[in-house]
Design an enzyme around this catalytic site. Structure first.
Site, mmCIF file in Angstrom:
data_model
loop_
_atom_site.group_PDB
_atom_site.id
_atom_site.type_symbol
_atom_site.label_atom_id
_atom_site.label_comp_id
_atom_site.label_asym_id
_atom_site.label_seq_id
_atom_site.Cartn_x
_atom_site.Cartn_y
_atom_site.Cartn_z
ATOM 1 N N ASN A 209 11.430 5.265 0.106
ATOM 2 C CA ASN A 209 11.082 4.337 0.939
ATOM 3 C C ASN A 209 9.507 4.789 1.653
ATOM 4 O OD1 ASN A 209 12.030 2.090 1.263
ATOM 5 N ND2 ASN A 209 13.276 1.983 2.441
ATOM 6 N N HIS B 178 7.316 -6.290 8.832
ATOM 7 C CA HIS B 178 9.071 -6.264 9.364
ATOM 8 C C HIS B 178 7.821 -5.007 10.371
ATOM 9 C CE1 HIS B 178 7.239 -3.056 6.323
ATOM 10 N NE2 HIS B 178 7.670 -2.438 6.796
ATOM 11 N N ARG B 179 7.094 -4.064 10.111
ATOM 12 C CA ARG B 179 6.805 -3.444 12.030
ATOM 13 C C ARG B 179 6.667 -4.167 13.034
ATOM 14 N NH1 ARG B 179 6.286 2.076 10.123
ATOM 15 N NH2 ARG B 179 8.088 1.901 11.666
ATOM 16 N N GLU C 160 -1.619 1.685 13.966
ATOM 17 C CA GLU C 160 0.036 2.287 13.751
ATOM 18 C C GLU C 160 -0.384 4.094 14.220
ATOM 19 O OE1 GLU C 160 1.073 1.197 10.378
ATOM 20 O OE2 GLU C 160 0.273 -0.699 10.951
ATOM 21 N N HIS D 280 -1.921 5.722 5.368
ATOM 22 C CA HIS D 280 -2.083 6.401 6.638
ATOM 23 C C HIS D 280 -2.448 7.828 6.504
ATOM 24 C CE1 HIS D 280 1.779 4.036 8.420
ATOM 25 N NE2 HIS D 280 0.072 3.293 8.865
ATOM 26 N N GLY E 221 0.796 -1.002 -0.457
ATOM 27 C CA GLY E 221 -0.171 0.120 -0.520
ATOM 28 C C GLY E 221 0.890 1.776 0.164
ATOM 29 N N CYS F 205 6.637 11.794 9.145
ATOM 30 C CA CYS F 205 7.183 10.322 9.174
ATOM 31 C C CYS F 205 7.603 10.191 10.533
ATOM 32 C CB CYS F 205 6.927 9.347 7.985
ATOM 33 S SG CYS F 205 5.863 9.308 6.575
#
Length: 446
Positions: free
Chosen positions: A362, A137-138, A174, A247, A24, A368
């Site tokens: 990225n 991965h998060r 998140e 997000h 996404g 962010c």
């Protein structure tokens, strides 16, 4: 009570690479397989922090996580020496090595949801570390994030660092990337906007996952003990999610009394405006700055990261300043909009640009990289660790990054066991610089 909004930016880790792991996130997908520059990335981030500190803002540092993360690989059945594990995983399951090597904790906006003491019933600053369970991965980040927050905000009289929400899909969280706080003054009670993409009680199908659930927002509002009349749960628009706004902070940012957002950011735009006005009644008059889709398409907003910018109240400035990535200036539609925005007499009076290209490739802009934490003078004085940016810390971090980070990192380089050695040496040195203690990282406790 006098308070200031601090920005705690995530330091880019030594294994910064383009693994394309985030479904996404269109920028992440486009960069997959490219060669990154960890050194350039960390120095860009440090320079951004220094620039904000220099103009009078309170700027903090969030440490990177240990990567590659061998505890994950050992849990999955790989064994032997550290070097043998890296080599075995690179041969048999390279996707797991990419997952264990991601430096995604650099995006501190996903570290936690934060509510200031002015909003919580017990008068403490509350943190809920994000479980980030939508992406593999998060999803491994929360324990170390909680350890960092508990180390920096250690005074329990002033701070409450909660455990992450349960690792269940109903409570996918998140962090502050789906949170906005509006207020007249940072030390005064405000209105908290918690934005969700899906309701776990109903089925959801879409091109991309809706990462934040309504249920996680409800749980955070309860555990932070927020005033229900000043807390709003809003649904992010499906249109925005399908366009790649993974997000809410990709299509919305706010601070003070100003909410700056895309016309298609929320599922019920008029309902959002009415709800904010009701919640703010008696506290402040909200300023809504809506960007029409006719001027900036969702595609342009997402590729330029116009909204993934920092909206700053700079000392001595009458109006807010938008700190946007260079990509916003390079996009014709968003550049033209920014010129029109500041030519009027609205709440945003200037747009400045920051170069964070390694992060942008990225999928992470200036917003962010930072976690916002409102602190009173007393709370600021009670901070632990050496994590507030000063000229001395800037020089030390700059030297540290230039010394320990590789100039280039190709995907195949993740298989080099020496990268693990270099990364641990960098983190060992950092724990001394930031006064985090000798047992901060898992490898230091083994």
């Amino acid at each position: 009570m006098t308070a200031i909004e601090a920005n705690f930016d995530g330091l880019v880790g030594p294994t910064h690479n383009y693994g394309g792991l985030s479904e996404g996130n269109l920028a992440s997908a486009r960069s997959e397989g490219l060669t990154s520059s960890p050194r350039e990335a960390v120095l860009e981030g440090i320079a951004k922090m220094k620039s904000l500190s220099d103009i009078g803002l309170l700027q903090g540092v969030m440490p990177p996580h240990e990567r590659p993360f061998l505890p994950l690989l050992k849990t999955l059945g790989f064994s032997g020496s550290d070097s043998e594990i890296i080599q075995q995983v690179s041969r048999e399951a390279p996707h797991l090595l990419r997952r264990a090597s991601s430096a995604s904790a650099m995006w501190a906006a996903n570290a936690a949801m934060v509510s200031p003491s002015a909003d919580s019933a017990d008068g403490r600053v509350h943190f809920t570390p994000a479980n980030l369970l939508t992406t593999g991965h998060r999803a491994i980040e929360a324990p170390q994030t909680r350890r960092a927050l508990a180390r920096i905000f250690a005074d329990r009289e002033h701070f409450c660092v909660h455990e992450p929400l349960p690792y269940q899909s109903d409570f996918a969280d998140e962090g502050a990337a789906n949170h906005v706080r509006l207020c007249e003054r940072h030390g005064a009670p405000g209105v908290e906007l918690l934005v969700w993409g899906r309701d776990a009680a109903t089925s959801y199908e879409g091109r991309f996952p809706a990462r934040q659930t309504r249920q996680s927002c409800e749980a955070i509002a309860r555990r932070h003990d927020l005033d229900p009349e000043r807390t709003i749960l809003l649904q992010q628009s499906r249109t925005a999610i399908e366009a790649g706004a993974f997000h809410n902070d990709v299509v919305c940012v706010g601070t003070g009394t100003c909410l700056f957002y895309h016309e298609q950011a929320f599922e019920d735009r008029s309902g959002m405006i009415a709800a904010v006005r009701r919640a703010a009644e008696g506290l402040f008059e909200p300023d809504f700055v809506e960007v029409p889709a006719s001027e900036v398409s969702l595609a342009d907003a997402i590729t330029s990261y116009l909204f993934n910018s920092q909206l700053l109240q700079i000392p001595g400035e009458d109006r807010l300043v938008l700190l946007a990535p260079e990509e916003t200036r390079e996009n014709p539609a968003t550049r033209a909009y920014c010129e029109r925005l500041v030519s009027g007499n609205g709440p945003i009076g200037a747009v400045r640009f920051a170069s964070v290209r390694q992060s942008m490739r990225n999928g992470g802009g200036p917003a962010c990289l930072r976690l916002r934490v409102v602190l009173t003078e007393t709370e600021r004085a009670s901070l632990s660790a050496n994590t507030i940016m000063t000229p001395a810390l800037f020089e030390a971090l700059n030297t540290w990054g230039a010394t320990h980070y590789r100039e280039a990192l190709a995907p195949a380089d993740l298989a080099d066991p020496q990268l693990l050695v270099e990364s641990r040496q960098a983190l060992d040195a950092l724990t001394v610089l930031l006064d985090l203690g000798p047992d901060f990282y898992p490898f230091q406790r083994d």
